[in-house]
Scaffold this motif. Structure first.
Motif, PDB file in Angstrom:
ATOM      1  N   GLU A 128       0.084   9.743  -0.487  1.00 41.42           N
ATOM      2  CA  GLU A 128       0.941  10.336  -1.514  1.00 41.42           C
ATOM      3  C   GLU A 128       0.661   9.722  -2.880  1.00 41.42           C
ATOM      4  OE1 GLU A 128       5.048  11.000  -0.442  1.00 41.42           O
ATOM      5  OE2 GLU A 128       4.530  11.089   1.676  1.00 41.42           O
ATOM      6  N   ILE A 129       0.398   8.416  -2.927  1.00 42.92           N
ATOM      7  CA  ILE A 129      -0.022   7.795  -4.188  1.00 42.92           C
ATOM      8  C   ILE A 129      -1.296   8.460  -4.705  1.00 42.92           C
ATOM      9  CG2 ILE A 129      -1.052   5.686  -5.133  1.00 42.92           C
ATOM     10  CD1 ILE A 129       1.031   4.102  -3.576  1.00 42.92           C
ATOM     11  N   ALA A 130      -2.262   8.667  -3.800  1.00 39.90           N
ATOM     12  CA  ALA A 130      -3.525   9.292  -4.198  1.00 39.90           C
ATOM     13  C   ALA A 130      -3.311  10.697  -4.730  1.00 39.90           C
ATOM     14  CB  ALA A 130      -4.498   9.305  -3.018  1.00 39.90           C
ATOM     15  N   SER A 131      -2.381  11.451  -4.138  1.00 40.21           N
ATOM     16  CA  SER A 131      -2.147  12.821  -4.608  1.00 40.21           C
ATOM     17  C   SER A 131      -1.664  12.826  -6.054  1.00 40.21           C
ATOM     18  CB  SER A 131      -1.129  13.527  -3.698  1.00 40.21           C
ATOM     19  OG  SER A 131       0.176  13.017  -3.897  1.00 40.21           O
ATOM     20  N   GLY A 132      -0.803  11.867  -6.416  1.00 38.74           N
ATOM     21  CA  GLY A 132      -0.344  11.798  -7.800  1.00 38.74           C
ATOM     22  C   GLY A 132      -1.463  11.421  -8.751  1.00 38.74           C
ATOM     23  N   ALA A 133      -2.302  10.467  -8.342  1.00 38.13           N
ATOM     24  CA  ALA A 133      -3.426  10.071  -9.181  1.00 38.13           C
ATOM     25  C   ALA A 133      -4.410  11.221  -9.373  1.00 38.13           C
ATOM     26  CB  ALA A 133      -4.125   8.862  -8.562  1.00 38.13           C
ATOM     27  N   LEU A 134      -4.680  11.962  -8.303  1.00 38.08           N
ATOM     28  CA  LEU A 134      -5.613  13.091  -8.394  1.00 38.08           C
ATOM     29  C   LEU A 134      -5.084  14.176  -9.326  1.00 38.08           C
ATOM     30  CD1 LEU A 134      -6.587  13.278  -4.624  1.00 38.08           C
ATOM     31  CD2 LEU A 134      -8.168  12.812  -6.500  1.00 38.08           C
ATOM     32  N   ARG A 135      -3.782  14.403  -9.288  1.00 35.67           N
ATOM     33  CA  ARG A 135      -3.186  15.420 -10.158  1.00 35.67           C
ATOM     34  C   ARG A 135      -3.379  15.075 -11.631  1.00 35.67           C
ATOM     35  NH1 ARG A 135       1.884  14.804  -8.771  1.00 35.67           N
ATOM     36  NH2 ARG A 135       2.569  13.744 -10.656  1.00 35.67           N
ATOM     37  N   VAL A 136      -3.123  13.827 -11.987  1.00 36.58           N
ATOM     38  CA  VAL A 136      -3.281  13.409 -13.380  1.00 36.58           C
ATOM     39  C   VAL A 136      -4.750  13.418 -13.781  1.00 36.58           C
ATOM     40  CG1 VAL A 136      -3.062  11.432 -14.943  1.00 36.58           C
ATOM     41  CG2 VAL A 136      -1.155  12.084 -13.478  1.00 36.58           C
ATOM     42  N   ALA A 137      -5.614  12.937 -12.900  1.00 39.62           N
ATOM     43  CA  ALA A 137      -7.038  12.913 -13.220  1.00 39.62           C
ATOM     44  C   ALA A 137      -7.559  14.315 -13.511  1.00 39.62           C
ATOM     45  CB  ALA A 137      -7.821  12.291 -12.064  1.00 39.62           C
TER      46      ALA A 137
ATOM     47  N   GLY B  37     -14.925   4.475 -15.109  1.00 40.83           N
ATOM     48  CA  GLY B  37     -14.246   4.252 -16.375  1.00 40.83           C
ATOM     49  C   GLY B  37     -12.939   3.505 -16.257  1.00 40.83           C
ATOM     50  N   ALA B  38     -12.371   3.425 -15.052  1.00 41.76           N
ATOM     51  CA  ALA B  38     -11.086   2.758 -14.858  1.00 41.76           C
ATOM     52  C   ALA B  38     -10.935   2.431 -13.371  1.00 41.76           C
ATOM     53  CB  ALA B  38      -9.941   3.646 -15.323  1.00 41.76           C
ATOM     54  N   ILE B  39     -10.087   1.442 -13.086  1.00 39.39           N
ATOM     55  CA  ILE B  39      -9.808   1.053 -11.705  1.00 39.39           C
ATOM     56  C   ILE B  39      -8.304   0.918 -11.532  1.00 39.39           C
ATOM     57  CG2 ILE B  39     -10.040  -0.756  -9.954  1.00 39.39           C
ATOM     58  CD1 ILE B  39     -12.775  -1.424 -11.105  1.00 39.39           C
ATOM     59  N   VAL B  40      -7.779   1.527 -10.461  1.00 40.52           N
ATOM     60  CA  VAL B  40      -6.376   1.372 -10.078  1.00 40.52           C
ATOM     61  C   VAL B  40      -6.338   0.742  -8.693  1.00 40.52           C
ATOM     62  CG1 VAL B  40      -4.220   2.549  -9.495  1.00 40.52           C
ATOM     63  CG2 VAL B  40      -5.583   3.326 -11.460  1.00 40.52           C
ATOM     64  N   MET B  41      -5.599  -0.365  -8.563  1.00 43.00           N
ATOM     65  CA  MET B  41      -5.393  -0.986  -7.251  1.00 43.00           C
ATOM     66  C   MET B  41      -4.001  -0.633  -6.770  1.00 43.00           C
ATOM     67  SD  MET B  41      -7.109  -4.776  -7.220  1.00 43.00           S
ATOM     68  CE  MET B  41      -6.464  -5.006  -5.569  1.00 43.00           C
ATOM     69  N   ALA B  42      -3.926   0.052  -5.630  1.00 42.35           N
ATOM     70  CA  ALA B  42      -2.634   0.487  -5.083  1.00 42.35           C
ATOM     71  C   ALA B  42      -2.306  -0.354  -3.863  1.00 42.35           C
ATOM     72  CB  ALA B  42      -2.687   1.965  -4.709  1.00 42.35           C
ATOM     73  N   GLY B  43      -1.124  -0.927  -3.849  1.00 44.39           N
ATOM     74  CA  GLY B  43      -0.723  -1.703  -2.690  1.00 44.39           C
ATOM     75  C   GLY B  43      -0.276  -3.093  -3.076  1.00 44.39           C
ATOM     76  N   SER B  44       0.200  -3.792  -2.101  1.00 46.77           N
ATOM     77  CA  SER B  44       0.792  -5.104  -2.324  1.00 46.77           C
ATOM     78  C   SER B  44      -0.224  -6.120  -2.823  1.00 46.77           C
ATOM     79  CB  SER B  44       1.402  -5.610  -1.014  1.00 46.77           C
ATOM     80  OG  SER B  44       1.906  -6.909  -1.159  1.00 46.77           O
ATOM     81  N   GLY B  45       0.301  -7.057  -3.611  1.00 47.70           N
ATOM     82  CA  GLY B  45      -0.452  -8.265  -3.881  1.00 47.70           C
ATOM     83  C   GLY B  45      -0.232  -9.257  -2.751  1.00 47.70           C
ATOM     84  N   TYR B  46      -0.716 -10.474  -2.943  1.00 45.45           N
ATOM     85  CA  TYR B  46      -0.591 -11.521  -1.927  1.00 45.45           C
ATOM     86  C   TYR B  46       0.285 -12.643  -2.465  1.00 45.45           C
ATOM     87  CZ  TYR B  46      -4.483  -8.977   0.092  1.00 45.45           C
ATOM     88  OH  TYR B  46      -5.285  -7.982   0.605  1.00 45.45           O
TER      89      TYR B  46
ATOM     90  N   THR C 110      16.620   7.656   8.353  1.00 51.73           N
ATOM     91  CA  THR C 110      17.266   7.090   7.167  1.00 51.73           C
ATOM     92  C   THR C 110      16.300   6.089   6.544  1.00 51.73           C
ATOM     93  OG1 THR C 110      19.523   7.355   7.990  1.00 51.73           O
ATOM     94  CG2 THR C 110      19.161   5.630   6.355  1.00 51.73           C
ATOM     95  N   THR C 111      16.089   6.198   5.241  1.00 48.95           N
ATOM     96  CA  THR C 111      15.094   5.350   4.593  1.00 48.95           C
ATOM     97  C   THR C 111      15.414   5.221   3.111  1.00 48.95           C
ATOM     98  OG1 THR C 111      12.693   5.033   4.302  1.00 48.95           O
ATOM     99  CG2 THR C 111      13.525   7.280   4.100  1.00 48.95           C
ATOM    100  N   VAL C 112      14.683   4.353   2.437  1.00 43.79           N
ATOM    101  CA  VAL C 112      14.812   4.202   0.989  1.00 43.79           C
ATOM    102  C   VAL C 112      13.589   4.857   0.356  1.00 43.79           C
ATOM    103  CG1 VAL C 112      15.172   2.619  -0.910  1.00 43.79           C
ATOM    104  CG2 VAL C 112      15.982   2.004   1.346  1.00 43.79           C
ATOM    105  N   ALA C 113      13.832   5.863  -0.472  1.00 39.94           N
ATOM    106  CA  ALA C 113      12.731   6.640  -1.037  1.00 39.94           C
ATOM    107  C   ALA C 113      12.177   5.978  -2.291  1.00 39.94           C
ATOM    108  CB  ALA C 113      13.210   8.051  -1.371  1.00 39.94           C
ATOM    109  N   LEU C 114      10.861   5.817  -2.310  1.00 39.52           N
ATOM    110  CA  LEU C 114      10.134   5.422  -3.514  1.00 39.52           C
ATOM    111  C   LEU C 114       9.296   6.612  -3.958  1.00 39.52           C
ATOM    112  CD1 LEU C 114       8.909   1.866  -2.448  1.00 39.52           C
ATOM    113  CD2 LEU C 114      10.773   2.404  -4.010  1.00 39.52           C
ATOM    114  N   PRO C 115       9.174   6.849  -5.274  1.00 39.29           N
ATOM    115  CA  PRO C 115       8.448   8.028  -5.764  1.00 39.29           C
ATOM    116  C   PRO C 115       6.937   7.811  -5.734  1.00 39.29           C
ATOM    117  CG  PRO C 115       9.256   6.759  -7.618  1.00 39.29           C
ATOM    118  CD  PRO C 115       9.761   6.058  -6.375  1.00 39.29           C
ATOM    119  N   MET C 116       6.350   7.896  -4.539  1.00 38.27           N
ATOM    120  CA  MET C 116       4.968   7.468  -4.356  1.00 38.27           C
ATOM    121  C   MET C 116       3.964   8.291  -5.164  1.00 38.27           C
ATOM    122  SD  MET C 116       5.397   6.702  -0.300  1.00 38.27           S
ATOM    123  CE  MET C 116       6.437   8.147  -0.123  1.00 38.27           C
ATOM    124  N   ALA C 117       4.093   9.603  -5.152  1.00 35.88           N
ATOM    125  CA  ALA C 117       3.166  10.425  -5.939  1.00 35.88           C
ATOM    126  C   ALA C 117       3.308  10.119  -7.421  1.00 35.88           C
ATOM    127  CB  ALA C 117       3.417  11.909  -5.668  1.00 35.88           C
ATOM    128  N   ASP C 118       4.540   9.915  -7.879  1.00 44.49           N
ATOM    129  CA  ASP C 118       4.757   9.578  -9.285  1.00 44.49           C
ATOM    130  C   ASP C 118       4.166   8.213  -9.615  1.00 44.49           C
ATOM    131  OD1 ASP C 118       6.059  11.960  -9.636  1.00 44.49           O
ATOM    132  OD2 ASP C 118       8.079  11.103  -9.536  1.00 44.49           O
TER     133      ASP C 118
END
Length: 351
Positions: A90-99, A131-140, A306-314
């Motif tokens: 879902e994160i990738a779908s948002g990035a692809l849309r903007v790209a 031209g750019a790099i996006v790292m998606a996901g947790s740090g350490y 039941t879950t906590v929603a984060l706006p992943m595509a956004d």
């Protein structure tokens, strides 16, 4: 009105060139190039105008020419831990849309949450002159685990590359920050309000900042309600469906009085539900289950999660927007917010 181009020497209509776009847009060749490559020195309004003219003319940039000339391509590298994980899809779908809206493409790299793989992928992207790099996901949690990758990214930024991260990383760059700690508070407060006191947590790897922050939020809510955080077992596993299954088996075996399980992502929660179903543990009458993220299938599970929603595509869209904007003097930070999604997998404790 369609903008045409003249014939070539053989009398054929040739494809539009960058010089044609510059002429029709009323700008210099250098300005047209900067606008179409998303580089600094062009106002957003002028860049939109040049892109509009280029689109109307049917202009297609030649990325190979730019790369051979020592430049960069209109390609953004997106580094994810696991593309099969719906969170990252879902994160990738948002990035692809903007790209697509900016005339860029996205190259997706997969690291399986291994720091050495992150470093290898960053170097590969640099070799491809992205031209750019996006790292998606947790740090350490331990900076040393990501030090090599971050040195590579800092060197890339120093050479003019643009970088943004999704998640909490020890890196001075633009960042989209998922509302992990506050979401942990929200889900724990909800279960406590239902009357649960004998909770257990199916957690992912402890060295990830995402796990650390979500646990911190849960512990904050427990302490505020007078429930000692140490009395709530945290059972680690892989941050996957199988990890959720393994954690649940341990919880049922070692903590049989548990009335609610919080999985620290929805992938783990699907594993929790599958084990409870196999063992004929009714949900939520005997055991409540809650997750994090709100992946697309969460509402289609049985029972719905039941879950906590984060706006992943956004989140993916925001990170891509950041790296396509001119560099700011100070790194930008964007928090995501979150929403509690109450469904059928939770209810009051039994009895």
């Amino acid at each position: 009105m369609s903008l045409g181009t003249g014939p070539d020497e053989a009398g054929r209509t040739r494809p539009p060139r960058l010089a044609d776009v510059a002429e029709h847009a009323g700008v210099s060749l250098a300005t047209a190039s900067r606008a179409l490559r998303g580089r600094e020195g062009v106002s957003p309004e002028l860049a939109r105008h040049v892109r509009s003219v280029a689109e109307e003319m049917g202009y297609v940039a030649n990325p190979h020419a730019s790369t051979l000339a020592g430049g960069v391509t209109r390609v953004a590298g997106l580094i994810v831990y696991e593309i099969g994980d719906l969170y990252f899809s879902e994160i990738a779908s948002g990035a692809l849309r903007v790209a697509a809206g900016h005339g860029w493409t996205v190259q997706i790299c997969h690291t399986a949450r291994e720091p050495h793989a992150e470093l290898a992928q960053i170097r590969l992207l640099r070799a491809h002159r992205v031209g750019a790099i996006v790292m998606a996901g947790s740090g350490y949690v331990d900076r040393a685990e990501e030090e090599s990758a971050h040195r590579e990214l800092l060197d890339y930024q120093g050479s003019g590359g643009r970088v943004a991260v999704i998640g909490r990383h020890h890196l001075r760059c633009d960042a989209v920050l998922p509302d992990n700690r506050a979401a942990g508070v929200t889900i724990a407060e909800y279960l406590l309000a239902l009357g649960h006191r004998r909770l257990a947590i199916a957690a992912g790897p402890a060295h990830l900042t995402t796990i650390h922050d979500r646990l911190a939020g849960i512990h904050q809510a427990l302490a505020a309600r007078g429930v000692p955080p140490d009395a709530v077992p945290v059972v680690p596993g892989a941050f996957t469906r199988e990890g959720g299954r393994e954690s649940t088996a341990r919880i049922l075996r070692e903590h049989p009085g548990t009335t609610a399980i919080i999985a620290l992502n929805d992938a783990m929660a699907t594993g929790v539900l599958s084990v409870l179903r196999e063992r004929d543990v009714p949900v939520p009458r005997r055991m409540s289950v809650a997750g994090f993220d709100d992946i697309q299938v969460a509402q289609d599970l049985a029972p719905a999660l039941t879950t906590v929603a984060l706006p992943m595509a956004d989140m993916g869209a925001a990170a891509l927007e950041m790296v396509l904007r001119p560099r700011s003097a100070r790194p930008r930070r964007k928090s995501t917010g979150h929403r509690l999604m109450v469904r059928n997998s939770t209810g009051p404790p039994p009895g």
